[in-house]
Scaffold this active site. Structure first.
Site, mmCIF file in Angstrom:
data_model
loop_
_atom_site.group_PDB
_atom_site.id
_atom_site.type_symbol
_atom_site.label_atom_id
_atom_site.label_comp_id
_atom_site.label_asym_id
_atom_site.label_seq_id
_atom_site.Cartn_x
_atom_site.Cartn_y
_atom_site.Cartn_z
ATOM 1 N N ARG A 90 -113.184 -2.938 -27.784
ATOM 2 C CA ARG A 90 -112.146 -2.198 -27.078
ATOM 3 C C ARG A 90 -112.390 -0.698 -27.078
ATOM 4 O O ARG A 90 -111.562 0.053 -26.547
ATOM 5 C CB ARG A 90 -110.810 -2.433 -27.779
ATOM 6 C CG ARG A 90 -109.924 -3.449 -27.097
ATOM 7 C CD ARG A 90 -108.867 -3.764 -28.100
ATOM 8 N NE ARG A 90 -107.592 -4.012 -27.524
ATOM 9 C CZ ARG A 90 -107.051 -5.238 -27.516
ATOM 10 N NH1 ARG A 90 -107.715 -6.275 -27.925
ATOM 11 N NH2 ARG A 90 -105.834 -5.392 -27.067
ATOM 12 N N ARG A 152 -94.031 -12.511 -29.292
ATOM 13 C CA ARG A 152 -94.765 -11.580 -30.148
ATOM 14 C C ARG A 152 -93.971 -10.290 -30.334
ATOM 15 O O ARG A 152 -93.341 -9.803 -29.404
ATOM 16 C CB ARG A 152 -96.131 -11.261 -29.517
ATOM 17 C CG ARG A 152 -97.247 -12.087 -30.092
ATOM 18 C CD ARG A 152 -98.527 -11.964 -29.323
ATOM 19 N NE ARG A 152 -99.018 -10.612 -29.129
ATOM 20 C CZ ARG A 152 -100.144 -10.311 -28.507
ATOM 21 N NH1 ARG A 152 -100.905 -11.280 -28.009
ATOM 22 N NH2 ARG A 152 -100.542 -9.062 -28.356
ATOM 23 N N ARG A 163 -99.507 0.218 -25.144
ATOM 24 C CA ARG A 163 -100.753 -0.559 -25.117
ATOM 25 C C ARG A 163 -101.539 -0.273 -23.835
ATOM 26 O O ARG A 163 -102.765 -0.204 -23.855
ATOM 27 C CB ARG A 163 -100.439 -2.059 -25.237
ATOM 28 C CG ARG A 163 -100.068 -2.443 -26.660
ATOM 29 C CD ARG A 163 -99.286 -3.728 -26.753
ATOM 30 N NE ARG A 163 -100.016 -4.898 -26.324
ATOM 31 C CZ ARG A 163 -99.447 -6.091 -26.136
ATOM 32 N NH1 ARG A 163 -98.153 -6.254 -26.359
ATOM 33 N NH2 ARG A 163 -100.168 -7.110 -25.749
#
Ligand code: AP5
Length: 210
Positions: A90, A152, A163
């Protein structure tokens, strides 16, 4: 066929949803850093407690932690013929470290615009018994398991925005990095799940000679 595959894309692009098809097609095990981190959080390890702070805020966990996890995972016997990386690498330092320890043969990028991501993530539900992924609108769970589904902790609108920002600033540049190495293949992820799956499968067959 001993190389690894990277499933790449923004949060909620459908990486976890499509991973099973690639596993079925190639026999390579799925290695999801998100799942590994959630397991560590649940187990209450020191690393899990540290990672949780970043995950709950929608930030990336430090590279040193992630690279250590991957190095250890790749020593397991089922990784000898390559794996399917889901959510890793990432950052460019993660990709550089990976290049030193494994051969990446194909990077499949599932592209989805930001405005579709928020709805996907906020509506996601997980089956804690099987790990299966559902969506309240796009992929509803069978009614008999509905009561055990969980959401979640980082699947809130506020955290999704953080995010997405982390994705655009730290992860998206990797698309160019892999493209320059001739490994990137892009898929339109903004279509129904089965159609995305077909495109992913085509990409694997084309690049991995399955
Ligand atoms: P992680 O668990 O990897 O989360 P993510 O990348 O944000 O990806 P998601 O799991 O949210 O999405 P996905 O692409 O798998 O989508 P899904 O298939 O579920 O990481 C969590 C956190 O851990 C990070 O924020 C970070 O803190 C940390 N972390 C993990 N790896 C790291 C690393 N390498 N470095 C640093 N930190 C790391 O689909 C989403 C929803 O959409 C589902 O409800 C699904 O049913 C639905 N859906 C899927 N496809 C479609 C479609 N085609 N149409 C409509 N709906 C769809």
């Amino acid at each position: 066929m001993s190389g690894s595959i990277v499933l790449f894309g923004p949060p909620g692009a459908g990486k976890g949803t499509q991973a099973g098809r690639i596993v079925d097609l190639t026999g390579k095990p799925q290695v999801s850093t998100g799942d590994m981190l959630r397991t560590a959080v649940k187990a209450g390890t020191k690393m899990g407690a540290e990672a949780k702070v970043y995950m709950d805020a929608g930030l990336l966990v430090p590279d040193s932690v992630i690279i250590g996890l991957i190095e250890e995972r790749l020593t397991q016997s089922d990784a000898v013929n390559g794996v399917l990386f889901d959510g890793f690498p990432r950052t460019i330092p993660q990709a550089e470290s990976l290049a030193n320890i494994a051969v990446v043969e194909s990077v499949i990028s599932i592209e989805v615009p930001d405005d579709a991501i928020v709805e996907r993530i906020v509506g996601r539900r997980m089956d804690p018994e099987t790990g299966d992924i559902y969506h309240i609108t796009f992929n509803p769970a069978p009614s008999e398991i509905e009561s055990r589904l969980i959401q979640r902790k980082d699947d809130t609108e506020e955290t999704v925005r953080a995010r997405l920002e982390a994705y655009h600033t730290q992860t998206a540049p990797l698309a160019t990095w892999y493209s320059e190495r001739g490994l990137l293949i892009s898929i339109d992820g903004n279509q129904p799940i089965d159609q995305v799956g077909d495109a992913v499968e085509d990409a694997v067959r084309t690049t991995m000679s399955v």
